[in-house]
Write a protein that holds these residues in place. Structure first.
Motif, PDB file in Angstrom:
ATOM      1  N   ARG A 257       4.554 -10.548  13.755  1.00 38.58           N
ATOM      2  CA  ARG A 257       4.865 -11.975  13.216  1.00 38.58           C
ATOM      3  C   ARG A 257       3.714 -12.216  12.206  1.00 38.58           C
ATOM      4  O   ARG A 257       2.744 -11.907  11.883  1.00 38.58           O
ATOM      5  N   ALA A 258       3.759 -13.493  11.630  1.00 41.82           N
ATOM      6  CA  ALA A 258       3.003 -13.991  10.589  1.00 41.82           C
ATOM      7  C   ALA A 258       1.731 -14.368  11.092  1.00 41.82           C
ATOM      8  O   ALA A 258       0.780 -14.703  10.338  1.00 41.82           O
ATOM      9  N   ASP A 259       1.617 -14.471  12.376  1.00 40.94           N
ATOM     10  CA  ASP A 259       0.359 -14.848  13.074  1.00 40.94           C
ATOM     11  C   ASP A 259      -0.202 -13.595  13.925  1.00 40.94           C
ATOM     12  O   ASP A 259      -1.278 -13.820  14.608  1.00 40.94           O
ATOM     13  N   SER A 260       0.278 -12.420  13.537  1.00 39.30           N
ATOM     14  CA  SER A 260      -0.385 -11.331  14.198  1.00 39.30           C
ATOM     15  C   SER A 260      -1.729 -11.015  13.656  1.00 39.30           C
ATOM     16  O   SER A 260      -1.779 -10.879  12.544  1.00 39.30           O
ATOM     17  N   PRO A 261      -2.706 -11.068  14.564  1.00 34.72           N
ATOM     18  CA  PRO A 261      -4.090 -11.040  14.299  1.00 34.72           C
ATOM     19  C   PRO A 261      -4.499  -9.634  13.626  1.00 34.72           C
ATOM     20  O   PRO A 261      -5.326  -9.561  12.974  1.00 34.72           O
ATOM     21  N   GLU A 262      -3.613  -8.446  14.031  1.00 42.48           N
ATOM     22  CA  GLU A 262      -4.023  -7.111  13.594  1.00 42.48           C
ATOM     23  C   GLU A 262      -3.705  -7.121  12.237  1.00 42.48           C
ATOM     24  O   GLU A 262      -4.197  -5.900  11.533  1.00 42.48           O
ATOM     25  N   LEU A 263      -2.838  -7.940  11.355  1.00 43.45           N
ATOM     26  CA  LEU A 263      -2.728  -7.872  10.139  1.00 43.45           C
ATOM     27  C   LEU A 263      -3.595  -8.274   9.327  1.00 43.45           C
ATOM     28  O   LEU A 263      -4.250  -9.477   9.656  1.00 43.45           O
ATOM     29  N   HIS A 264      -3.722  -7.722   8.074  1.00 42.73           N
ATOM     30  CA  HIS A 264      -4.601  -8.286   6.964  1.00 42.73           C
ATOM     31  C   HIS A 264      -4.070 -10.043   6.639  1.00 42.73           C
ATOM     32  O   HIS A 264      -2.928  -9.972   6.607  1.00 42.73           O
ATOM     33  N   THR A 265      -4.946 -10.821   6.383  1.00 41.19           N
ATOM     34  CA  THR A 265      -4.503 -12.125   6.048  1.00 41.19           C
ATOM     35  C   THR A 265      -3.535 -12.123   4.953  1.00 41.19           C
ATOM     36  O   THR A 265      -2.626 -13.050   5.103  1.00 41.19           O
ATOM     37  N   LEU A 266      -3.669 -11.356   3.907  1.00 39.92           N
ATOM     38  CA  LEU A 266      -2.597 -11.205   3.039  1.00 39.92           C
ATOM     39  C   LEU A 266      -1.215 -11.040   3.334  1.00 39.92           C
ATOM     40  O   LEU A 266      -0.229 -11.507   2.811  1.00 39.92           O
ATOM     41  N   VAL A 267      -1.244  -9.979   4.083  1.00 37.11           N
ATOM     42  CA  VAL A 267       0.005  -9.200   4.764  1.00 37.11           C
ATOM     43  C   VAL A 267       0.715 -10.328   5.507  1.00 37.11           C
ATOM     44  O   VAL A 267       1.950 -10.768   5.394  1.00 37.11           O
TER      45      VAL A 267
END
Length: 89
Positions: free
Chosen positions: A66-76
Motif C-alpha cells: 500500500r502507499a503507506d507500506s513502511p518497507e518501501l522507499h519513500t519515492l516508491v
C-alpha cells in the motif's frame, strides 16, 4: 535452509520472498531517481514500473503493498497511485 529460514523456523514462504524481491527492485528504481527533483522522480518511477514490469509483477506488487507500506522507499510509496493495475496498461 537459509539463515532467514532458520530465523523463522523454516517458515519463509515464496510469497514473502517475492514481496521482498519486489520491494528491493522498486527501491533500486527509486535509488536511481533520488537525484532528480521529487516532482520528476515520482512519475518516472511509476512510468518505469508500468512500462517494464510484467502484468504479473505489477499485480503482485499492488497486492502486496500500500502507499503507506513502511518497507518501501519513500519515492516508491509516493508513486503507488500512478502504478497501473494489470489490464490498464
Amino acid at each position: 535452509m537459509t539463515p532467514a529460514d532458520t530465523a523463522t523456523g523454516g517458515a519463509t514462504s515464496h510469497e514473502s520472498l517475492q514481496r521482498e524481491k519486489l520491494a528491493r527492485m522498486a527501491g533500486q528504481i527509486a535509488g536511481f531517481f533520488e537525484a532528480y527533483p521529487r516532482e520528476q522522480a515520482v512519475p518516472a518511477i511509476a512510468e518505469h514500473i508500468n512500462q517494464f514490469w510484467s502484468r504479473k509483477m505489477r499485480s503482485d506488487f499492488l497486492a502486496a503493498f500500500r502507499a503507506d507500506s513502511p518497507e518501501l522507499h519513500t519515492l516508491v510509496r509516493d508513486a503507488m497511485a500512478q502504478i497501473k493495475p494489470p489490464g490498464r496498461g
